[in-house]
Write an enzyme that holds these catalytic residues in place. Sequence first.
Site, short mmCIF file in Angstrom:
data_model
loop_
_atom_site.label_atom_id
_atom_site.label_comp_id
_atom_site.label_asym_id
_atom_site.label_seq_id
_atom_site.Cartn_x
_atom_site.Cartn_y
_atom_site.Cartn_z
N GLU A 30 1.48 5.45 -3.01
CA GLU A 30 0.31 5.44 -2.15
C GLU A 30 0.22 6.77 -1.39
O GLU A 30 1.21 7.22 -0.80
CB GLU A 30 0.45 4.29 -1.15
CG GLU A 30 -0.64 4.24 -0.12
CD GLU A 30 -0.13 3.82 1.26
OE1 GLU A 30 1.04 3.46 1.40
OE2 GLU A 30 -0.93 3.91 2.20
N ASP A 86 4.32 2.44 1.87
CA ASP A 86 4.92 2.33 3.19
C ASP A 86 5.11 0.89 3.61
O ASP A 86 4.45 -0.01 3.09
CB ASP A 86 4.03 3.04 4.22
CG ASP A 86 4.25 4.54 4.18
OD1 ASP A 86 5.39 4.95 3.86
OD2 ASP A 86 3.29 5.29 4.45
N ASP A 139 4.13 -0.30 6.23
CA ASP A 139 3.11 -0.68 7.23
C ASP A 139 1.97 -1.49 6.59
O ASP A 139 2.04 -1.87 5.44
CB ASP A 139 2.57 0.59 7.91
CG ASP A 139 1.92 1.52 6.88
OD1 ASP A 139 1.76 1.10 5.71
OD2 ASP A 139 1.59 2.66 7.25
N ASP A 199 -1.14 -0.69 5.72
CA ASP A 199 -1.82 -0.09 4.56
C ASP A 199 -0.96 -0.21 3.31
O ASP A 199 -1.46 -0.51 2.23
CB ASP A 199 -2.12 1.39 4.82
CG ASP A 199 -3.32 1.55 5.72
OD1 ASP A 199 -4.05 0.55 5.91
OD2 ASP A 199 -3.53 2.66 6.24
#
Length: 652
Positions: free
Chosen positions: A439, A512, A514, A516
Amino acid sequence: MDYKETAVNQNAEAYDASQIQVLEGLEAVRLRPGMYIGSTSSSGLHHLVYEIVDNAIDEALAGFCHHISVTIEAGNVIRVEDDGRGIPVDVQEQTGKPALEVVYTVLHAGGKFGGGGYKVSGGLHGVGASVVNALSEWLEVEVHRGGKIYQMKFSRGDKTQDMRIIGETDRTGTTVRFKPDPQMFEDTVYSYETLHVRMREQAFLNAGLRISIRDERPESADLPEEAREESMCYAGGIREFVSYLNRTKEPLHPDVIYVSGSREDSEAEIALQWNDSYNEAIVSFANNIHTPGGGMHETGFKTALTRVINAYGRKTGLLKEGESLSGEDCREGMTAVISVKLTNPQFEGQTKDKLGNSEMRTLVDGILQEKLTDFLEENPQVGRSVMDKALTASRAREAARKARESIRNKSGLESGGMPEKLKDCNEKDPALCEIYIVEGDSAAGSANQGRDSRFQAVLAMWGKMLNVEKARADKIYKNEKLQPVISALGAGIGEDFNLEKLRYHKVIIMADADVDGSHIRTLLLTFFFRYMRPLIENGYVYSAVPPLYKLTRGKTQRVAYSDEERDKVSAEMRGHNPNAKVDIARYKGLGEMSKDELWETTMDPEKRTLRRITLGDAIQADQIFSLLMGEEVEPRRAWIETNAKYVSNLDI
Ligand code: 1YM
């Protein structure tokens, strides 16, 4: 195989101690646990609970038990309690021992793994209890029966306390507590969610039986109540199962269709309902055992369904002369639960999850042919919606076929034209090749520079991806973000997917930790799940596990992948020097790692951790995907609220 199989009389009217046949000592179970519970991984650990619960369910099938409760106690001790008659405590003539002791110490015939008999007539109970006992560090049973409370204790299959009376009671029932033996299992931590899913399924399959589950472990105390206990009882049985599976979708007709029938000793019931999605979900069971591999009952269902719908279309004129609907067209957006009960189930296939009895094909086909035909005639509105859905599916399938052909010709899906965002590897043998789907451009940059280009390829993905739950196949084939993934993997998509053409045997999603990152991960998994499922089924999909912390003391640097590890590493780095200062920094994202850091912590096969994505429970995966991606906002919000804490652990 050195294990004898002995036929067991399944027609006995009542409990008779002589039915219990001695086959092998419990040492055999400890020697080769996999033969009895499938494996000693997490699945085997959970299997122990199912064995005990199955005995309580048999008691419910016999009509004597109405409530079963399953509790995970502190220390991963399991407690299962029922309000049945209580396991018999009378002393057997043959062995001179109480029946209770025999049930728990003698390995019985009709081994569950691979399926037990259909126990309507009573008699063949408790086959798995001794296996659970053999694999437990300790196990204790308490029986309330005839006004007395009996207790007995064991350790690793051996009796540690004779059966004795410990009090009086005015109820009946059986309670079992056990602690799985850490010497036998790789991991002895129970998953509440796994048990919850299974208990809910059993509650659906046994209409009217109440099953409660509760997680009492102190480490779960902070979770919201609905994430650690539930009491389930479904008067509607598998009808409610279908409503539940469709809960995140919009049904096409208000009521679940239900048909059932029996023949000789066998019975079958089927519940189904179409929804506005494009997915087919058939969940089938034989004697309450899930059969993900399908088999004869599913085959009978599918052939009859296609035949009935085509006949209905012709009769009503909704289907034109010369037109016909394929099975897939008829099943688009359909959710069905099939449950059959039979005396001698034959479970086939490598994982014994496919029903082989051909009489079940005839039975299910016959029931559906007669009763679904009647139903559609009596409910023309439902008939009309189902026909519309199938006709649209048929047209969309034709459009998708054309779209696929056109990509195949244009982008060279099969001729090897590779996407611009792909940095390929040199090696050509797919078994040795890996592709990192990364990503963000900066992380992809580091990955590209840090990789070992001999066998590691990197494909950059950017931005939010198309939500495949909300799109039909033809759109997906044309989508600009998915096309590079399709071309890079090289194996096609949907009906054309061909594992033999896959260019990498490790497809590693690197995103990640997180929101996203987890969004991209879920979207990619949704896509693989729906359009390249064999990729997941064959264990080719992985998730990279980047470190969370960087620890520095002087010139020494180390990384940690969890909070526990951070504390451990930090203590190690301090050594015996309590004043030493260890600097702890949290990685913000893959993008801020240097190429060397990324290689050393996340990509180097010698050092990295990869988490293999398993299909696990396909129903559950499908449910979570739909829930997170589908149209219904409310269930999604509720799910995220309950699961927010462990969303990152989503093992799908
Ligand atoms: C928490 C686990 O094992 N309940 C249970 C087991 C049995 C009975 C009732 C039972 C069966 C019969 C007669 C019968 C079992 N009995 C046997 C055996 N709960 C749990 N509840 N009376 C009670 O089969 O006729 C094995 S299991 F073999 F002793 F009959």
